[in-house]
Design a protein around this motif. Structure first.
Motif, PDB file in Angstrom:
ATOM      1  N   TYR A   1      29.409  17.435 -11.641  1.00  0.00           N
ATOM      2  CA  TYR A   1      28.869  18.267 -10.565  1.00  0.00           C
ATOM      3  C   TYR A   1      29.780  19.462 -10.348  1.00  0.00           C
ATOM      4  CZ  TYR A   1      26.008  18.977  -6.317  1.00  0.00           C
ATOM      5  OH  TYR A   1      25.138  19.469  -5.372  1.00  0.00           O
TER       6      TYR A   1
ATOM      7  N   PHE B   1      36.603  21.082  -2.218  1.00  0.00           N
ATOM      8  CA  PHE B   1      35.607  21.977  -2.805  1.00  0.00           C
ATOM      9  C   PHE B   1      34.169  21.704  -2.348  1.00  0.00           C
ATOM     10  CE2 PHE B   1      39.281  22.513  -5.480  1.00  0.00           C
ATOM     11  CZ  PHE B   1      39.287  23.872  -5.736  1.00  0.00           C
TER      12      PHE B   1
ATOM     13  N   LYS C   1      32.767  14.262 -10.111  1.00  0.00           N
ATOM     14  CA  LYS C   1      32.563  15.325  -9.118  1.00  0.00           C
ATOM     15  C   LYS C   1      33.832  15.540  -8.323  1.00  0.00           C
ATOM     16  CE  LYS C   1      29.921  16.200  -4.964  1.00  0.00           C
ATOM     17  NZ  LYS C   1      29.038  15.659  -3.983  1.00  0.00           N
TER      18      LYS C   1
ATOM     19  N   VAL D   1      30.545  21.886  -8.165  1.00  0.00           N
ATOM     20  CA  VAL D   1      30.196  21.822  -6.735  1.00  0.00           C
ATOM     21  C   VAL D   1      30.206  23.181  -6.021  1.00  0.00           C
ATOM     22  CG1 VAL D   1      30.959  19.414  -6.514  1.00  0.00           C
ATOM     23  CG2 VAL D   1      32.568  21.296  -6.024  1.00  0.00           C
ATOM     24  N   SER D   2      29.805  23.110  -4.761  1.00  0.00           N
ATOM     25  CA  SER D   2      29.625  24.316  -3.948  1.00  0.00           C
ATOM     26  C   SER D   2      30.866  25.203  -3.886  1.00  0.00           C
ATOM     27  CB  SER D   2      29.180  23.915  -2.544  1.00  0.00           C
ATOM     28  OG  SER D   2      30.137  23.050  -1.940  1.00  0.00           O
TER      29      SER D   2
ATOM     30  N   ARG E   1      28.888  21.388   2.923  1.00  0.00           N
ATOM     31  CA  ARG E   1      28.843  20.830   4.283  1.00  0.00           C
ATOM     32  C   ARG E   1      28.387  21.889   5.283  1.00  0.00           C
ATOM     33  NH1 ARG E   1      34.415  17.188   3.869  1.00  0.00           N
ATOM     34  NH2 ARG E   1      33.658  15.879   2.160  1.00  0.00           N
TER      35      ARG E   1
ATOM     36  N   ASP F   1      25.221  10.679   5.129  1.00  0.00           N
ATOM     37  CA  ASP F   1      25.758  11.841   5.851  1.00  0.00           C
ATOM     38  C   ASP F   1      24.760  12.924   6.268  1.00  0.00           C
ATOM     39  OD1 ASP F   1      25.798  12.477   3.133  1.00  0.00           O
ATOM     40  OD2 ASP F   1      27.489  13.835   3.332  1.00  0.00           O
TER      41      ASP F   1
ATOM     42  N   GLN G   1      36.030   8.193  -0.752  1.00  0.00           N
ATOM     43  CA  GLN G   1      36.065   9.071  -1.922  1.00  0.00           C
ATOM     44  C   GLN G   1      37.450   8.969  -2.568  1.00  0.00           C
ATOM     45  OE1 GLN G   1      34.844  12.923  -0.429  1.00  0.00           O
ATOM     46  NE2 GLN G   1      32.720  12.250  -0.206  1.00  0.00           N
TER      47      GLN G   1
ATOM     48  N   LYS H   1      33.766  10.240  -7.574  1.00  0.00           N
ATOM     49  CA  LYS H   1      33.621  11.340  -6.615  1.00  0.00           C
ATOM     50  C   LYS H   1      34.903  11.420  -5.811  1.00  0.00           C
ATOM     51  CE  LYS H   1      30.913  13.056  -2.770  1.00  0.00           C
ATOM     52  NZ  LYS H   1      29.656  12.988  -2.030  1.00  0.00           N
TER      53      LYS H   1
ATOM     54  N   ASP I   1      19.222  12.306  -3.263  1.00  0.00           N
ATOM     55  CA  ASP I   1      20.567  12.087  -2.735  1.00  0.00           C
ATOM     56  C   ASP I   1      20.500  10.850  -1.848  1.00  0.00           C
ATOM     57  OD1 ASP I   1      23.299  12.598  -2.111  1.00  0.00           O
ATOM     58  OD2 ASP I   1      22.673  13.416  -0.188  1.00  0.00           O
TER      59      ASP I   1
ATOM     60  N   TYR J   1      27.165   8.703  -8.613  1.00  0.00           N
ATOM     61  CA  TYR J   1      28.373   9.509  -8.388  1.00  0.00           C
ATOM     62  C   TYR J   1      29.538   8.531  -8.588  1.00  0.00           C
ATOM     63  CZ  TYR J   1      25.621  13.231  -6.041  1.00  0.00           C
ATOM     64  OH  TYR J   1      24.739  14.245  -5.717  1.00  0.00           O
TER      65      TYR J   1
ATOM     66  N   TYR K   1      24.770  25.127  -9.200  1.00  0.00           N
ATOM     67  CA  TYR K   1      24.029  26.156  -8.453  1.00  0.00           C
ATOM     68  C   TYR K   1      23.815  27.399  -9.311  1.00  0.00           C
ATOM     69  CZ  TYR K   1      25.462  22.948  -4.837  1.00  0.00           C
ATOM     70  OH  TYR K   1      25.654  21.797  -4.117  1.00  0.00           O
TER      71      TYR K   1
HETATM   72  C1  PBG Z   1      27.556  13.869   0.465  1.00  0.00           C
HETATM   73  C2  PBG Z   1      27.538  14.884  -0.605  1.00  0.00           C
HETATM   74  C3  PBG Z   1      28.463  15.933  -0.693  1.00  0.00           C
HETATM   75  C4  PBG Z   1      28.089  16.699  -1.815  1.00  0.00           C
HETATM   76  C5  PBG Z   1      26.973  16.097  -2.391  1.00  0.00           C
HETATM   77  N1  PBG Z   1      26.636  14.970  -1.624  1.00  0.00           N
HETATM   78  C6  PBG Z   1      29.580  16.323   0.186  1.00  0.00           C
HETATM   79  C7  PBG Z   1      30.478  15.305   0.739  1.00  0.00           C
HETATM   80  O1  PBG Z   1      30.755  14.255   0.132  1.00  0.00           O
HETATM   81  O2  PBG Z   1      30.969  15.537   1.836  1.00  0.00           O
HETATM   82  C8  PBG Z   1      28.811  17.931  -2.239  1.00  0.00           C
HETATM   83  C9  PBG Z   1      28.150  18.841  -3.214  1.00  0.00           C
HETATM   84  C10 PBG Z   1      28.743  20.193  -3.304  1.00  0.00           C
HETATM   85  O3  PBG Z   1      29.813  20.502  -2.716  1.00  0.00           O
HETATM   86  O4  PBG Z   1      28.134  21.040  -3.986  1.00  0.00           O
HETATM   87  N2  PBG Z   1      26.834  12.730   0.324  1.00  0.00           N
END
Ligand code: PBG
Length: 332
Positions: free
Chosen positions: A275, A204, A252, A277-278, A209, A126, A225, A199, A122, A196, A317
């Protein structure tokens, strides 16, 4: 009994499991999945993430066990995200390039023990930034061109640690080109870039975070973004990333952006990643915990849809659970 004269009957191709197998258009095998791992310093640490049931932050020893488990299930690709102590964060993400950073040690340990594993990094400020932003903050602004050299340096350090591909997740303009040049200058011509590309400034990412305690301390990420309302702009980002030398392009999040995945797939000559995402993970897990959805069926349907939309590669995940499911349904 046929009451109607209907020569066109699509149901004929759905009449049995055998014919459904013959005409199935999409198959998602576990070798298309990238499993995200949250990594921590120290030893014997495994910390659950409240909003992501089943996903833990792990220290090196635990990560190695997780990778071994994944490989045994046929998942061979991983992306690592560092959870960094607040005390180590600063305005220019110094720890992100520090030789002391446990992130590099863990990558080296994985590659040494499992050379067959494919590792993606990554690249973003951040996780290491006291501002929680993906760029350098000056007078409340995220400054693109001051951020680029930091990302380039971080990428070279990651390539040195053995990552197979660099994953810039920051959305600064021009970063793919700057990173490619820095990698090549340092002799890392074999290290790829999974960019990315599109993005979005999405709600989501919330659970992620939480996992890294990386939420912006002020403001939001909308100046870098993408706006969830835009699709054409994703094509422009894709053109730029391809011209700058990205090896794969990512969209993403995935589920609310299936149209963007398809749009890119139709015009790009690079593999498309998505992606999952989470927040997409958390939604399904929460509904399953409440007994409101059949998790065992909804989870593979979700991943299959992302693949059908055009994603060659999926970061998810659910990787291990999907691989176990695939094994069960394909009997190996
Ligand atoms: C930040 C980053 C994020 C994710 C991957 N890299 C979050 C953001 O941009 O704030 C999110 C991945 C996820 O939600 O699963 N560099």
């Amino acid at each position: 009994m046929n009451l109607w004269d209907l020569p066109q009957r699509p149901r004929r191709n759905r009449a049995s499991a055998a014919v459904r197998g013959l005409v199935r258009e999409t198959h998602l095998t576990p070798d298309r999945l990238i499993y995200p791992l949250f990594v921590l310093d120290g030893t014997n640490r495994r910390e659950p993430i409240a909003s992501m049931p089943g996903i833990d932050r792990m220290s090196e020893d635990q990560v190695l066990r997780e990778v071994e488990k994944a490989l045994a299930l046929g998942v061979r690709a991983f992306v690592l995200f560092p959870a960094v102590d607040e005390a180590l964060k600063d305005g220019v993400a110094s720890y992100g390039v520090s030789p002391e950073n446990f992130y590099f040690r863990i990558a080296r340990a994985i590659k040494a023990r499992f050379p067959e594993a494919w590792l993606m990094s990554d690249v973003a400020m951040d996780p290491y930034s006291s501002d929680g932003h993906d760029g350098v903050v000056k007078e409340g602004q995220i400054v693109n061109d001051l951020t680029l050299p930091i990302l380039a340096k971080m990428s070279v350090a990651q390539a040195e640690a053995g990552f197979d591909a660099i994953g810039p997740s920051d959305m600064m303009d021009g970063r793919v080109g700057v990173i490619r040049e820095a990698l090549d200058d340092a002799g890392h011509t074999g290290t790829g870039i999974l960019s990315y590309t599109a993005k979005y400034a999405s709600a989501f990412y919330g659970p992620f975070r939480d996992a890294l305690e990386s939420a912006p301390k002020h403001g939001d990420k909308k100046t870098y973004q993408m706006d969830p309302a835009n699709r054409l702009e994703a094509l422009r980002e894709a053109e730029l990333d391809m011209a700058e030398g990205a090896d794969m392009l990512m969209v993403k999040p995935a589920l609310c952006y299936l149209d963007v995945i398809l749009a890119l797939k139709q015009v790009c000559d690079r593999p498309i990643a998505a992606y999952n995402v989470s927040g997409e993970y958390a939604m399904l897990k929460a509904a399953a915990e409440k007994g409101w959805i059949d998790y065992g069926k909804a989870m593979p349907e979700m991943l299959l849809s992302i693949h059908r939309a055009g994603a060659d590669v999926i970061l998810t995940y659910f990787a291990l659970e999907y691989a176990a499911h695939w094994r069960q349904t394909h009997g190996q």
